[in-house]
Design an enzyme around this catalytic site. Structure first.
Site, short mmCIF file in Angstrom:
data_model
loop_
_atom_site.label_atom_id
_atom_site.label_comp_id
_atom_site.label_asym_id
_atom_site.label_seq_id
_atom_site.Cartn_x
_atom_site.Cartn_y
_atom_site.Cartn_z
N SER A 124 60.28 63.48 5.26
CA SER A 124 61.10 63.82 4.26
C SER A 124 60.18 64.60 3.32
CB SER A 124 62.02 62.72 3.62
OG SER A 124 61.28 61.59 3.37
N ASP A 169 53.48 67.71 10.29
CA ASP A 169 54.53 67.57 9.46
C ASP A 169 54.88 69.07 8.84
OD1 ASP A 169 54.22 65.09 10.37
OD2 ASP A 169 54.19 64.32 8.39
C1 GLA Z 1 52.19 61.39 9.17
C2 GLA Z 1 51.14 62.50 8.78
C3 GLA Z 1 51.06 63.46 9.80
C4 GLA Z 1 50.51 62.62 10.99
C5 GLA Z 1 51.20 61.41 11.48
C6 GLA Z 1 50.72 60.57 12.38
O1 GLA Z 1 53.32 61.87 9.43
O2 GLA Z 1 51.92 63.20 7.75
O3 GLA Z 1 49.92 64.35 9.32
O4 GLA Z 1 49.01 62.23 11.00
O5 GLA Z 1 51.69 60.76 10.38
O6 GLA Z 1 50.63 61.46 13.72
#
Ligand code: GLA
Length: 383
Positions: A124, A169
């Protein structure tokens, strides 16, 4: 909540919005904690995210209303103006990071809501950063590229939230495409879209509805472990190793006595995970979902036993998946709570869902939530 309600609320507070934008959360099929290790990830944007209404206000102040928190934040745009509300820090950070890239953002009014469940590991926060970065770039015609927008979101996490996250993300929230996963090389940022339409299977998330808030920022601690192992490997005449992605199990063995047992385990997981993603991608190309599923289970075991980012509830959900004959299942995202992602044959879907919901409730007295995954588009203007 919907865009009609959003516009009504905006109207009450600030008048008529100039535009409405939306940016999604994400799933990740496989490749966890590989992004900040220069490895690959395989995420897809989902049909849930952050939607915002926005209008330039001709001042040097930002006024934002969060429909979910039913709260307003007002702040200036210089480094000294960091707002108190934690949700507003993401928006402030985006503004600051845009300015650091030599672009000028002027004051604006905004209202937003989210339908990405918070704390479920669906990003989010990246959806929020991407929505604002995309909207500000558009309304002020800043000329930032999609790459820049993703990096602005990531830098916001690093510099204004305190999470040293990778790029996955924010990248998928900006770049996502309907019906496609994105195979991203997090070292070069080269990417390609991979069609994802597994005939005979469904992708479903089971939300444990727990989020374990741990002290000492365990996410950043994992990253430090990885960096410590890279530093040790480089000392052993492997100067080209910049990330664990470049390392092999043999190199890890060479430094076994020089790194802590904990750091060793973390690196063992990551080196295995980089390869698992490549194996899963090869299997996907052949439509071999059994192998993809097996890799997902292996990832779960690694995340639980070596990387230690799982918890009792998620391990239980993973066991439920095995019990109901699910093809692949694993904890998804950063960890310490949130969802499992499950690749389930159509014929087994109903029994898996009803059985798991009942078993989980009996064990933890919590009703888990179930989200069908619909792979959707990334950040966009909707009106
Ligand atoms: C979170 C982080 C990502 C990634 C994941 C694990 O979502 O924001 O950058 O490292 O954890 O894969």
């Amino acid at each position: 909540m919907d865009t009609k309600q959003l516009k009504d609320v905006f109207q009450q507070h600030y008048g008529t919005p100039d535009a409405i934008y939306s940016s999604p959360g994400r799933i990740n099929l496989i490749g966890e904690h590989t992004d900040y290790n220069g490895g690959f990830v395989l995420p897809g944007a989902i049909d849930k995210g952050i939607t915002l209404a926005i209008k330039a206000n001709g001042t040097d102040k930002v006024r934002v209303f969060s429909l979910d928190y039913n709260e307003t934040a007002e702040f200036g745009m210089t480094e000294a103006d960091k707002p108190a509300q934690s949700w507003a820090k993401y928006i402030f950070g985006v503004v600051r990071e845009i300015e650091k890239r030599g672009k000028t953002v002027k004051g604006f009014d905004a209202a937003f809501y989210g339908d990405v469940p918070l704390g479920a590991g669906l990003s989010s926060s990246a959806a929020l950063e991407s929505a604002f970065a995309f909207a500000l770039n558009d309304i002020y015609a800043l000329g930032l590229k999609r790459y820049d927008l993703a990096l602005i979101g990531q830098a916001t996490e690093h510099n204004y939230v305190g999470v040293k996250c990778g790029i996955m993300d924010q990248f998928i929230s900006i770049f996502g495409k309907k019906g496609r996963l994105l195979s991203l090389d997090c070292r070069s940022l080269n990417y390609e879209f991979v069609p994802f339409d597994p005939a005979g299977y469904k992708l479903v998330l089971i939300d444990s509805c727990v989020k374990h808030e741990l002290v000492n920022n365990p996410y950043n601690r994992r990253r430090e472990s990885c960096e410590a192992v890279v530093a040790a490997i480089r000392k052993h005449h492997h100067p080209y190793v910049q990330f664990l992605r470049d390392a092999t199990f043999e190199m890890l063995e060479e430094v076994k006595d020089e790194v802590s047992a904990e750091d060793y385990m973390r690196a063992e997981f990551v080196i295995g995970e980089v390869q698992r993603l490549l194996d899963a991608c090869a299997a996907l190309e052949k439509g071999d979902y059994k192998t993809v599923g097996q890799k997902m289970y292996e990832t779960h075991t690694g995340l639980s036993k070596l990387y230690e980012v799982s918890c009792e509830e998620l391990d239980f959900l993973n066991d439920c998946a095995k019990k109901y004959g699910v093809t692949g299942s694993r904890i998804m995202g950063g960890g310490f709570g949130g969802c499992t992602i499950n690749l389930v044959e159509d014929a087994k879907y109903d029994a898996f869902i009803s059985g798991t919901v009942a078993d989980y409730k009996a064990k933890f007295s919590i009703d888990p939530k179930v989200y069908d995954v619909v792979i959707s588009d990334g950040a966009r203007k909707i009106e």
